[in-house]
Design an enzyme around this catalytic site. Structure first.
Site, PDB file in Angstrom:
ATOM      1  N   TYR A 198      15.889 -11.926  -6.711  1.00  0.00           N
ATOM      2  CA  TYR A 198      16.729 -11.107  -8.115  1.00  0.00           C
ATOM      3  C   TYR A 198      17.124 -12.334  -9.473  1.00  0.00           C
ATOM      4  O   TYR A 198      17.274 -11.869 -10.374  1.00  0.00           O
ATOM      5  CB  TYR A 198      18.049 -11.193  -7.604  1.00  0.00           C
ATOM      6  CG  TYR A 198      18.487 -12.633  -6.450  1.00  0.00           C
ATOM      7  CD1 TYR A 198      17.998 -13.621  -6.670  1.00  0.00           C
ATOM      8  CD2 TYR A 198      19.388 -12.584  -5.032  1.00  0.00           C
ATOM      9  CE1 TYR A 198      18.787 -14.623  -6.293  1.00  0.00           C
ATOM     10  CE2 TYR A 198      19.669 -14.012  -4.345  1.00  0.00           C
ATOM     11  CZ  TYR A 198      19.370 -14.780  -5.060  1.00  0.00           C
ATOM     12  OH  TYR A 198      19.747 -16.067  -4.155  1.00  0.00           O
ATOM     13  N   LYS A 248      17.551 -18.688 -10.264  1.00  0.00           N
ATOM     14  CA  LYS A 248      16.009 -18.456 -10.483  1.00  0.00           C
ATOM     15  C   LYS A 248      15.529 -17.334 -11.241  1.00  0.00           C
ATOM     16  O   LYS A 248      14.483 -17.448 -11.174  1.00  0.00           O
ATOM     17  CB  LYS A 248      15.753 -17.443  -9.044  1.00  0.00           C
ATOM     18  CG  LYS A 248      16.803 -18.052  -7.757  1.00  0.00           C
ATOM     19  CD  LYS A 248      15.713 -19.056  -7.097  1.00  0.00           C
ATOM     20  CE  LYS A 248      15.906 -19.667  -5.616  1.00  0.00           C
ATOM     21  NZ  LYS A 248      14.887 -20.844  -5.160  1.00  0.00           N
TER      22      LYS A 248
HETATM   23  P1  NAP Z   1      18.265 -23.893   2.665  1.00  0.00           P
HETATM   24  O1  NAP Z   1      17.844 -24.209   4.168  1.00  0.00           O
HETATM   25  O2  NAP Z   1      19.767 -23.691   2.591  1.00  0.00           O
HETATM   26  O3  NAP Z   1      17.458 -25.395   3.081  1.00  0.00           O
HETATM   27  C1  NAP Z   1      18.043 -25.737   0.915  1.00  0.00           C
HETATM   28  C2  NAP Z   1      17.822 -27.185   1.603  1.00  0.00           C
HETATM   29  O4  NAP Z   1      17.732 -28.014  -0.703  1.00  0.00           O
HETATM   30  C3  NAP Z   1      17.889 -28.090   1.658  1.00  0.00           C
HETATM   31  O5  NAP Z   1      17.006 -28.646   2.263  1.00  0.00           O
HETATM   32  C4  NAP Z   1      18.761 -29.201   1.556  1.00  0.00           C
HETATM   33  O6  NAP Z   1      18.639 -30.557   2.101  1.00  0.00           O
HETATM   34  C5  NAP Z   1      18.368 -28.713   0.191  1.00  0.00           C
HETATM   35  N1  NAP Z   1      18.827 -29.580  -1.174  1.00  0.00           N
HETATM   36  C6  NAP Z   1      19.908 -28.879  -1.092  1.00  0.00           C
HETATM   37  N2  NAP Z   1      20.644 -29.083  -2.716  1.00  0.00           N
HETATM   38  C7  NAP Z   1      19.101 -30.608  -3.251  1.00  0.00           C
HETATM   39  C8  NAP Z   1      19.725 -31.187  -3.398  1.00  0.00           C
HETATM   40  N3  NAP Z   1      20.868 -31.442  -4.454  1.00  0.00           N
HETATM   41  N4  NAP Z   1      19.161 -32.962  -4.355  1.00  0.00           N
HETATM   42  C9  NAP Z   1      17.738 -32.153  -2.439  1.00  0.00           C
HETATM   43  N5  NAP Z   1      17.544 -31.547  -2.308  1.00  0.00           N
HETATM   44  C10 NAP Z   1      18.868 -30.293  -2.264  1.00  0.00           C
HETATM   45  O7  NAP Z   1      17.541 -22.747   2.122  1.00  0.00           O
HETATM   46  P2  NAP Z   1      16.076 -22.258   2.577  1.00  0.00           P
HETATM   47  O8  NAP Z   1      16.401 -20.481   3.067  1.00  0.00           O
HETATM   48  O9  NAP Z   1      15.332 -22.512   3.703  1.00  0.00           O
HETATM   49  O10 NAP Z   1      15.539 -21.797   1.249  1.00  0.00           O
HETATM   50  C11 NAP Z   1      14.663 -22.649   0.936  1.00  0.00           C
HETATM   51  C12 NAP Z   1      13.797 -21.970  -0.755  1.00  0.00           C
HETATM   52  O11 NAP Z   1      13.376 -20.384  -0.394  1.00  0.00           O
HETATM   53  C13 NAP Z   1      15.570 -22.029  -2.093  1.00  0.00           C
HETATM   54  O12 NAP Z   1      14.537 -22.661  -3.070  1.00  0.00           O
HETATM   55  C14 NAP Z   1      15.894 -20.301  -1.247  1.00  0.00           C
HETATM   56  O13 NAP Z   1      16.748 -20.034  -2.644  1.00  0.00           O
HETATM   57  C15 NAP Z   1      14.929 -19.199  -0.969  1.00  0.00           C
HETATM   58  N6  NAP Z   1      14.703 -18.153  -0.564  1.00  0.00           N
HETATM   59  C16 NAP Z   1      15.128 -18.103  -0.130  1.00  0.00           C
HETATM   60  C17 NAP Z   1      15.315 -17.172   0.894  1.00  0.00           C
HETATM   61  C18 NAP Z   1      15.361 -16.439   3.157  1.00  0.00           C
HETATM   62  O14 NAP Z   1      15.169 -15.921   3.112  1.00  0.00           O
HETATM   63  N7  NAP Z   1      15.691 -17.660   3.337  1.00  0.00           N
HETATM   64  C19 NAP Z   1      15.372 -15.690   0.171  1.00  0.00           C
HETATM   65  C20 NAP Z   1      14.882 -16.359  -0.938  1.00  0.00           C
HETATM   66  C21 NAP Z   1      14.448 -17.364  -1.829  1.00  0.00           C
HETATM   67  P3  NAP Z   1      20.273 -31.167   1.759  1.00  0.00           P
HETATM   68  O15 NAP Z   1      21.336 -30.568   2.547  1.00  0.00           O
HETATM   69  O16 NAP Z   1      19.252 -32.613   2.729  1.00  0.00           O
HETATM   70  O17 NAP Z   1      19.889 -31.853   0.092  1.00  0.00           O
END
Ligand code: NAP
Length: 308
Positions: free
Chosen positions: A180, A195
């Site tokens: 997006y 993003k």
């Molecule tokens: P997630 O499970 O929500 O993980 C986010 C991670 O970021 C967590 O490990 C969290 O750990 C860490 N985090 C959040 N705030 C932080 C901060 N202030 N400082 C340091 N660490 C921080 O996300 P995900 O689904 O695995 O996605 C991973 C990436 O892929 C992201 O960039 C997301 O936007 C992108 N993405 C995911 C999808 C999907 O289908 N899942 C699709 C498109 C894009 P703590 O809480 O321990 O800080």
């Protein structure tokens, strides 16, 4: 009737030929030759959960020493034990990427553990997100998502580059984006805007730092469900039936498919690819239909009442 590798019956999407994109190789296989990252340190922010953990696992399988950074102890512990199970050396560091001083301390800690030079690879995966109609998005909610996803990514890139420039060493950055960034994301105004910033940053930094041997790319995951998905996002997904059938690939993505792409981009074989945003989503973001389905408000999509 013939079954595809994902177990669906051929013809599931209305044509005998529509079997979708085959499933990925098994978990544990590597995209590059064994030891491709031996002797190198790889730092993954948010590497203790979901996609970050899956990406970190692929570097660990290829011999990298891993640094996992995020805020919560339970996430750090989960990431550390996953890397250790794969036989990798691992350092887990508590760090809030919104704070440049904590990032500096993170790089210092990585240097103390794995040698004085900066990590060879930085994966900026940490991000924040929650679905919300834009008119209900509070200034704090907006600031938190932009601060973590865009500002945090920049601060980590900056620290990585400053150290490599000072040491005269090459390195590779992989930012995790979202599709997006191009299309906008109704229900995700904050994250989509952040993003888009990450994608733009990737392009700027690749040009600025190319002369110093630092490659900067962005990797966009498609829909890749995983067990750590935040509750609000998982609840959104659970309102859609047949997630596989809604993808042109006729299947959702597997987190390891993102990991394989990351290891390639950061490897010597991907060196000449820089400033690029690579989408790993089975062509889902390009999907169009001849006539669009009826418009549904963001509130209706989220199962919430309309205002008034
Ligand atoms: P997630 O499970 O929500 O993980 C986010 C991670 O970021 C967590 O490990 C969290 O750990 C860490 N985090 C959040 N705030 C932080 C901060 N202030 N400082 C340091 N660490 C921080 O996300 P995900 O689904 O695995 O996605 C991973 C990436 O892929 C992201 O960039 C997301 O936007 C992108 N993405 C995911 C999808 C999907 O289908 N899942 C699709 C498109 C894009 P703590 O809480 O321990 O800080």
């Amino acid at each position: 009737m013939a079954k595809s590798e994902t177990g669906r019956e051929a013809g599931a999407a209305g044509s005998a030929a529509a079997v979708g994109i085959p499933g990925p190789p098994a978990e544990g296989e590597t995209a590059l030759k064994p030891g491709a990252f031996a002797g190198q340190t790889v730092l993954v922010t948010g590497g203790g959960t979901g996609l970050g953990k899956a990406v970190a696992a692929e570097f660990a399988r290829l011999g990298a020493a891993m640094v996992i950074a995020s805020r919560r102890a339970e996430h750090l512990a989960a990431g550390a034990s996953a890397m250790a199970e794969l036989g990798a050396e691992v350092l887990a560091v508590a760090c809030d990427i919104r704070d440049p001083e904590q990032i500096e301390a993170l790089f210092d800690a990585a240097g103390e553990r794995f040698g004085p030079g900066p990590p060879a690879v930085l994966v900026n995966n940490a991000a924040a997100n929650f679905p919300v109609p834009a008119d209900e998005l509070s200034p704090n909610g907006w600031r938190a998502v932009v601060d973590i996803t865009l500002n945090g990514t920049f601060f980590c890139c900056r620290e990585f580059a400053r150290r490599h420039l000072a040491a005269g060493t090459a390195g590779s950055i992989v930012n995790i984006g979202a599709s997006y960034a191009w299309t906008g994301g109704p229900g995700f105004a904050h994250s989509a805007a952040a993003k888009a910033g990450v994608k733009s940053l990737t392009e700027t930094l690749a040009v600025e730092w190319g002369p110093y041997g630092i490659g900067v790319n962005c990797l966009v995951p498609g829909l890749m469900p995983h067990e750590d998905m935040p509750e609000a996002i998982a609840a959104n997904l659970s309102r859609s039936q047949e997630l596989d059938a809604r993808q042109p690939a006729l299947r959702v993505g597997h987190p390891r498919e993102l990991g394989w792409a990351a290891t390639f981009l950061a490897s010597p074989y991907g060196r000449f690819i820089t400033g690029c945003t690579l989408v790993v989503d089975g062509a889902n973001w390009q999907r169009r239909t001849l006539t669009n389905p009826p418009t549904e408000t963001v509130r209706a999509q989220m199962g919430r009442p309309e205002p008034g």
